[in-house]
Design a protein around this motif. Structure first.
Motif, short mmCIF file in Angstrom:
data_model
loop_
_atom_site.label_atom_id
_atom_site.label_comp_id
_atom_site.label_asym_id
_atom_site.label_seq_id
_atom_site.Cartn_x
_atom_site.Cartn_y
_atom_site.Cartn_z
N ARG A 86 0.81 -1.22 0.00
CA ARG A 86 0.00 0.00 0.00
C ARG A 86 0.85 1.28 0.00
O ARG A 86 0.31 2.37 0.15
N ARG A 87 2.15 1.12 -0.15
CA ARG A 87 3.05 2.28 -0.10
C ARG A 87 2.83 3.19 -1.30
O ARG A 87 2.65 2.73 -2.44
N VAL A 88 2.85 4.50 -1.06
CA VAL A 88 2.70 5.50 -2.10
C VAL A 88 3.78 6.56 -1.91
O VAL A 88 4.40 6.65 -0.85
N PRO A 89 4.05 7.34 -2.96
CA PRO A 89 5.01 8.44 -2.80
C PRO A 89 4.58 9.38 -1.68
O PRO A 89 3.38 9.62 -1.47
N ILE A 90 5.55 9.92 -0.96
CA ILE A 90 5.24 10.80 0.17
C ILE A 90 4.65 12.11 -0.34
O ILE A 90 5.28 12.80 -1.16
N PRO A 91 3.45 12.48 0.10
CA PRO A 91 2.86 13.75 -0.33
C PRO A 91 3.73 14.93 0.10
O PRO A 91 4.49 14.84 1.07
N SER A 92 3.61 16.03 -0.61
CA SER A 92 4.46 17.20 -0.31
C SER A 92 4.23 17.71 1.11
O SER A 92 5.18 18.15 1.77
N SER A 93 2.99 17.65 1.58
CA SER A 93 2.70 18.14 2.94
C SER A 93 3.41 17.31 4.00
O SER A 93 3.85 17.83 5.02
N VAL A 94 3.54 16.01 3.74
CA VAL A 94 4.24 15.13 4.67
C VAL A 94 5.75 15.25 4.48
O VAL A 94 6.52 15.21 5.44
N ALA A 95 6.18 15.42 3.23
CA ALA A 95 7.61 15.52 2.94
C ALA A 95 8.24 16.72 3.65
O ALA A 95 9.38 16.64 4.14
N VAL A 96 7.52 17.82 3.74
CA VAL A 96 8.03 19.01 4.43
C VAL A 96 8.32 18.69 5.89
O VAL A 96 9.34 19.08 6.45
N VAL A 97 7.41 17.93 6.52
CA VAL A 97 7.59 17.56 7.92
C VAL A 97 8.73 16.57 8.07
O VAL A 97 9.57 16.69 8.96
#
Length: 284
Positions: A86-97
């Protein structure tokens, strides 16, 4: 550290039983070579009974510990498989954190609606966060959640949890050992909360707790939010700034623990007496 105190208590108690388990294997060997060689007296019969009890307790202790470790490793592998599927690319909002934490434990995002935030992995822990959780949290709340899970990863808390489960299973005849295991798990959650609040403040973590209740239980994971006692402890710590005192062991469990300890010590004493009778050379 105080967070590790319950675990160290379990380690100390379990370590104290290992010499007795060695005695149990010696008694088992004597049963094979000594049985039927000559008539046994009353003392030897009593010693054999005590020795048999010690051998049984030892077999159950080792068997429970091994089964617990095997089950824990299998659950970790199943959950890893679940995450990979179920892994997906990290969304930008999460990547910032995530970028704020630099080279700490890797973060994986899974595409599920359930609210998941968990640290997995025994030797190389990683953090798993669901898209369903990331969507409902504010940036500050998401930072607090990631900080909480990164604290678990830094301390290798999944490995500590499995060790506590193994030791409690090993000490099956002492019900208070299970209470110590629960206290250890509780102390890890409270310590991770302290790390998160020290970095991002109480309001961010409190908001995250309120948003994710009740958390869903995902395959192979444990949702700490589903434990009402643990939730109460976490809220109490947020309110006071200090970890609350754990609940005392119930009188019934204390009595059962004392009974189990007496049975174990009696078995050890009787088995040692049988060893001295069966092997007079030990007395010289």
């Amino acid at each position: 550290m105080r967070a590790d105190r319950p675990l160290w208590i379990l380690v100390a108690v379990a370590a104290a039983t290992y010499p007795a388990l060695g005695l149990a294997w010696c008694v088992a060997a004597l049963f094979v070579f000594h049985f039927g060689q000559r008539a046994l007296g009353v003392e030897e019969h009593l010693g054999q009974i005590a020795g048999a009890l010690l051998v049984l307790m030892g077999l159950l202790a080792v068997g429970n510990a091994v089964r617990t470790v095997v089950r824990g490793v299998r659950q970790t592998r199943r959950f890893h498989t679940w995450v990979v599927s179920r892994r997906v690319p990290i969304p930008s909002s999460v990547a910032v954190v995530v970028n704020e934490f630099g080279s700490r434990a890797p973060v994986t995002v899974v595409d599920v609606e359930q609210q998941v935030a968990v640290t997995v992995g025994l030797l190389r822990p990683s953090v798993v966060i669901s898209t369903g959780l990331a969507e409902i949290l504010s940036p500050a709340e998401l930072r607090a959640v990631v900080a909480h899970e990164q604290a678990h990863a830094k301390r290798r808390d999944p490995l500590r949890v499995l060790l506590g489960q193994m030791l409690a299973a090993h000490l099956w005849f002492l019900p208070a050992a299970e209470d110590m295991r629960t206290r250890a798990r509780r102390s890890y959650e409270l310590a991770a909360d302290r790390d998160a609040t020290n970095r991002y403040g109480q309001r961010a973590l409190a908001g995250a707790l309120l948003r994710v209740l009740p958390a869903a239980i995902t395959p192979g994971s444990v949702a700490p939010f589903a434990d009402s006692d643990l939730l109460d402890a976490r809220v109490a710590q947020l309110e006071s700034g200090e970890p609350p005192r754990p609940h005392p062991v119930s009188p019934l469990r204390s009595a059962l623990t004392a009974t189990g300890a007496c049975a174990f010590l009696t078995a050890v004493t009787g088995a040692w007496m049988f060893m001295l009778i069966a092997c007079p050379c030990l007395m010289t």
